[in-house]
Design a protein around this motif. Structure first.
Motif: not given
Length: 235
Positions: A12, A15, A19, A44, A47, A74, A77, A81, A119, A123-124, A126
């Motif tokens: 994590d 990633m 980013l 990813f 993960h 999710d 996202l 991706m 994304g 992702m932020s 999330h």
């Protein structure tokens, strides 16, 4: 800290660090961008493998409003991706140049831009919705158990500073125009120091993570919720 927990945190963190590097496309160069993108896709996938239990729990238990929002986030996202990966392969001149793809570069370029910025935001968000789980693992792993008012206020101050930088950077760089396709090309200031670019995008990551965190806390307090964010790590 358990090895699997350490692996999750390491993936994590990698990633999160990758980013803003990926967003600096013209500043880091096309070749570096492609390799970093391939690395992000690998992380990813890893993960997902490390959080395989999340997939098995999708159809188990009761869906509160918070859990529904997290699942939707999710799914979006994941779509972003996958769109990034497929459009990146179509545009690749280095890493995936062996794949025979002809035509469609105009659509792939637009899709790549949209998926990149959405994304980034998703992702932020999330990260923010699962921040309680991440923070608990960090505290446990580094022996930071127990209250420390000075540390707490220092972190709050740093967070407020980063969010202020992020809000300024969001407006200055016209990020909304990329999110809603009002601009077809991304503008980069070639004279901007790379460190300043990273600071701005780190600020925007922090801003959306904080928004996600507080949204999760508010949703967890809604009637019918369990009183706290869903503990699944998700995507």
């Amino acid at each position: 800290m358990k090895p699997k927990t350490f692996a999750r945190l390491a993936v994590d963190l990698a990633m999160a660090l990758l980013l803003p590097c990926l967003m600096a496309y013209l500043l880091v160069g096309e070749t570096a961008h492609e390799w970093l993108g391939a690395g992000m896709f690998g992380l990813f996938a890893l993960h997902h493998a490390l959080n395989a239990h999340w997939h098995g729990s999708l159809f188990k238990g009761r869906y509160t409003l918070l859990r529904t929002v997290q699942a939707l986030l999710d799914a979006l996202l994941l779509a972003a991706m996958l769109s990034l990966t497929l459009s990146g392969m179509a545009l690749s001149r280095v890493v995936f140049r062996f794949i025979p793809i002809a035509g469609g570069t105009g659509f792939a370029r637009t899709l790549h831009m949209l998926a990149s910025y959405w994304g980034f935001v998703l992702m932020s968000l999330h990260l923010g919705t699962h921040w309680g789980v991440v923070l608990a693992a960090i505290r446990s792993g580094f022996g930071l158990q127990g209250a420390c008012p000075a540390r707490a206020w220092a972190l709050r101050g740093l967070t407020a500073l980063l969010c202020t930088v992020g809000l300024y950077a969001f407006a200055k760089n016209g990020i909304a125009s990329y999110l809603f396709c009002r601009a077809r090309f991304v503008f980069f200031d070639p004279g901007q120091p790379l460190a300043l670019f990273f600071a701005e995008y780190l600020g925007m990551m922090c801003l959306f993570a904080v928004l996600g965190h507080w949204a999760a806390r508010l949703l967890a307090r809604r009637p019918g919720s369990k009183g706290r964010p869903h503990n699944g790590m998700g995507i």
